[in-house]
Every structure is written in C-alpha cells, then in structure tokens.
Design an enzyme around this catalytic site. Structure first.
Site, short mmCIF file in Angstrom:
data_model
loop_
_atom_site.label_atom_id
_atom_site.label_comp_id
_atom_site.label_asym_id
_atom_site.label_seq_id
_atom_site.Cartn_x
_atom_site.Cartn_y
_atom_site.Cartn_z
N LYS A 84 -60.89 -95.41 94.17
CA LYS A 84 -59.84 -96.73 94.30
C LYS A 84 -59.60 -96.59 95.71
CE LYS A 84 -55.28 -97.25 91.56
NZ LYS A 84 -54.71 -97.34 90.55
N ASP A 104 -55.79 -85.10 91.60
CA ASP A 104 -54.87 -85.16 89.48
C ASP A 104 -54.01 -84.52 89.63
OD1 ASP A 104 -54.32 -86.26 87.12
OD2 ASP A 104 -56.37 -85.91 86.49
N ASN A 131 -45.22 -87.86 95.54
CA ASN A 131 -45.13 -88.77 94.78
C ASN A 131 -45.71 -89.59 94.06
OD1 ASN A 131 -44.16 -91.72 95.50
ND2 ASN A 131 -46.59 -91.90 95.13
N LYS A 162 -47.05 -74.76 95.55
CA LYS A 162 -46.28 -72.83 95.66
C LYS A 162 -48.19 -72.40 96.16
CE LYS A 162 -44.31 -70.18 94.50
NZ LYS A 162 -43.74 -69.42 95.30
N SER A 184 -37.80 -88.53 92.65
CA SER A 184 -37.42 -88.19 91.44
C SER A 184 -37.11 -90.29 90.78
CB SER A 184 -36.27 -88.06 91.30
OG SER A 184 -35.94 -87.51 89.94
N TYR A 210 -39.68 -88.33 80.10
CA TYR A 210 -39.40 -88.71 81.76
C TYR A 210 -38.11 -88.35 82.52
CZ TYR A 210 -38.69 -92.56 85.29
OH TYR A 210 -39.69 -92.30 86.77
N LYS A 214 -38.22 -85.07 85.13
CA LYS A 214 -37.39 -86.51 86.63
C LYS A 214 -36.64 -85.25 87.35
CE LYS A 214 -40.52 -89.74 88.08
NZ LYS A 214 -41.08 -89.00 89.62
#
EC number: 1.1.99.-
Length: 340
Positions: A84, A104, A131, A162, A184, A210, A214
């Site tokens: 993809k 992932d 992102n 990290k 965010s 969510y 965020k």
C-alpha cells in the site's frame, strides 16, 4: 468575513493572517506544507538531515512525506503495509534517499523491529514525526493487550521515540536542534489522561479513549522538552485541522453528516496539504528552532478556547500538567518494560 468563533484566537501569521481569519474550506488561501517549506527556505536545502515519519501512506501522512522529501534530506516513511505504501507514495519514493520502513505502531514487536532496521541504516535522526493514528473506534485490544487507540496513537510512538532517543540527541547540532513532533488533535479536549486506568478497563467510550490518547501525545512532547530541551532535543505537538480522511471511518455516519452540514465545519475544513502545514511548521519552522513544549494549530502556538468558541480550536487547560506528564512517562516505561 472573519469567523467570530476564531477571530479572537488567531495570533500573528505574517503573510497568512488574513487567510486564517477568512477561512473558506479546503484549498483556500491557507498555506500548504510546501508553502511552509518555501517560507522557511527549506526546499532542497536540508540534504544533510534525516527524517522519520509514521503513518505515511494515508491522509496528511502522504503530504507530510512529500514535504519532507522536498527538503532534499534522507526520509524514512513508516508504513504498516509495504505494498500500500509503494502505491500511495510512488511519486515521492527515491531509492537511497526517500524509502519505506515497515512499521505498525499498534504492535510493539513491529516498532522494535522497525527501530532496529532504521538504526542499521542510519546513525542520524534529526526529526521524528509521529503521525499515525486512529479515531473513535470500537473498543479493541492490540496484540500486546493495550487499548487500541492508546497503543496506536501514543504508546507505540513513545516506544519508537525511546528506541531512537539517543540517536536524536547525538544528531542535534547548534544550527538545527533535533525535534520530536506528535500529531495530536482537538480531540484532546474530550479527556485528560486517565492515569489510574489508562486502558479504560470498564469505562471505555470511543471519544474518551481518543481524548485520553491524544492528550498523552501532548504530555509526551511536553516531557521531552522538560527532560531534554536543554540538551538540544525538543518536543512539539499539534492539531492539523479538520481534514476528510480515512481517520473518520469509525465515526457514526449521522455524526459525520451533522459535522459536514455546519457552515463552520465547511469553512474550517482543510485539504490534506493544508493540514500537513502545521506538522511541517513544528518539524521545520525556523521560529521553533531550539524551542518546544508547545501545542500548535494553524501554523502557530494555540491559545485557550475562545469565549463562545468550539472545541475545534484552542488548547485545553489539562494539556499542560507537569506532574501528570512525569507520571505518564514513568507509567509508559513500566508498561513497555523499559528502563530510563
């Protein structure tokens, strides 16, 4: 005509002040990511820099990747699905300079493998842009047993950071200090970080989850700034804006219809290229050289929610919580079995 819900909130954008005041929907006069690059003299002018982006194959990720590639630097584009990614990013891939990295962030094993692969190819990293994300999905657990929105939006990115932290620190230079940029959302208004039940066991609600994740993204970059700002590593978070992407695939159709029918939403909405502009401001904007611990929107530092405004703009008071930020950092290390 300026939007009264945001006009008191907008600060100084220089050449774009009027464009942000008079929003008129996707493709209007608000800047794109490439506009921000040009304004900062970053086009083909950062050939000695290295960038890593997650969530590169969809939404604003493609446009963020396009802008990073335009700097002339070395770019690693993190994608969950290599095929993809090849299709989505074909225009900007360039062997040896702009390449894919299988990643992932919902799998901690995948994150560790990706970090190891990256470090086998590069001893340098100047900007990490986190992102990748999901929004308001039904309750689910990742392969590691973490709540999925927390894992994908925040915890996988914390682990990636990290594992690359020392490389970011060693790559910092006086002329360009290293940056970690977390994408965010205005969704952080929905919840602070639920430190005593961060996986929301027994209290899961899609929007609360969510917001939990965020806000964690914001706290992470604030704590990076607190710990490492004086050592040349800075953390910035941001709200890209309202952009129609696959991120909304789990949102109730009626809710989406309601959002889309409001005049505010229609004018506030941005194209993906415009949404990536704030990410690129955080990653490469000269005004943020040597600075961090801030939450940006519309290519500038966000202010509080304006009186009579909406949750689409402004930063919530709970986004800055030094005590909470330290606790989240320590909790994240524990969850991932990491030492400081």
């Amino acid at each position: 005509m300026a939007n009264p819900l945001i006009s008191n909130h907008i600060g100084k954008h220089g050449k774009y002040t009027q464009a942000f005041l008079e929003q008129n929907g996707p493709g209007d006069a608000r800047p794109t990511a490439l506009d921000i690059l040009k304004d900062n003299d970053r086009i083909d002018n950062m050939k000695d820099k290295v960038f890593l982006l997650t969530g590169s194959s969809g939404g604003i990720g493609i446009e963020t990747g396009r802008a990073l590639a335009a700097t002339g630097g070395k770019v690693y584009l993190g994608v969950r699905d290599l095929e993809k990614g090849k299709q989505a990013l074909a225009e900007i891939l360039e062997p040896g300079r702009v390449e894919l990295l299988e990643l992932d962030v919902g799998s901690m094993e995948s994150v560790r493998t990706a970090a190891k692969t990256f470090l086998s190819k590069s001893t340098q990293l100047n900007v990490l842009v986190n992102n990748a994300g999901i929004m308001a999905c039904p309750e689910a657990k990742t392969v590691d047993g973490f709540e999925s929105q927390l894992a994908i939006n925040y915890l996988g990115h914390f682990l990636l950071y990290k594992l690359l932290e020392q490389t970011l620190l060693s790559s910092s230079t006086p002329e360009f200090q290293s940056r970690v940029v977390n994408v965010s959302s205005a969704g952080h208004h929905m919840s602070s970080v639920v430190l005593d039940n961060i996986n929301l066991e027994g209290e899961y609600e899609p929007w609360k989850a969510y917001g939990n994740a965020k806000t964690a993204c914001i706290w992470m970059t604030n704590e990076i700034e607190h710990r490492y700002g004086s050592k040349g590593l800075h953390g910035l978070s941001l709200m890209p804006g309202g952009i129609a992407t696959s991120l909304q695939r789990h949102v109730d159709p009626e809710t989406l219809k309601e959002w889309g029918s409001s005049e505010f939403a229609q004018k506030y909405a941005k194209s993906s290229a415009q949404g990536a502009a704030t990410t690129i401001t955080a990653a490469l904007g000269k005004e943020w050289e040597g600075k961090g611990g801030v939450y940006l929107e519309d290519c500038q530092e966000a202010g509080p929610v304006p009186e009579g405004g909406t949750l689409a703009v402004g930063v919530a008071p709970h986004a800055f919580d030094p005590e909470g930020e330290k606790k989240l950092w320590d909790l994240s290390l524990k969850m991932l079995n990491l030492s400081e």
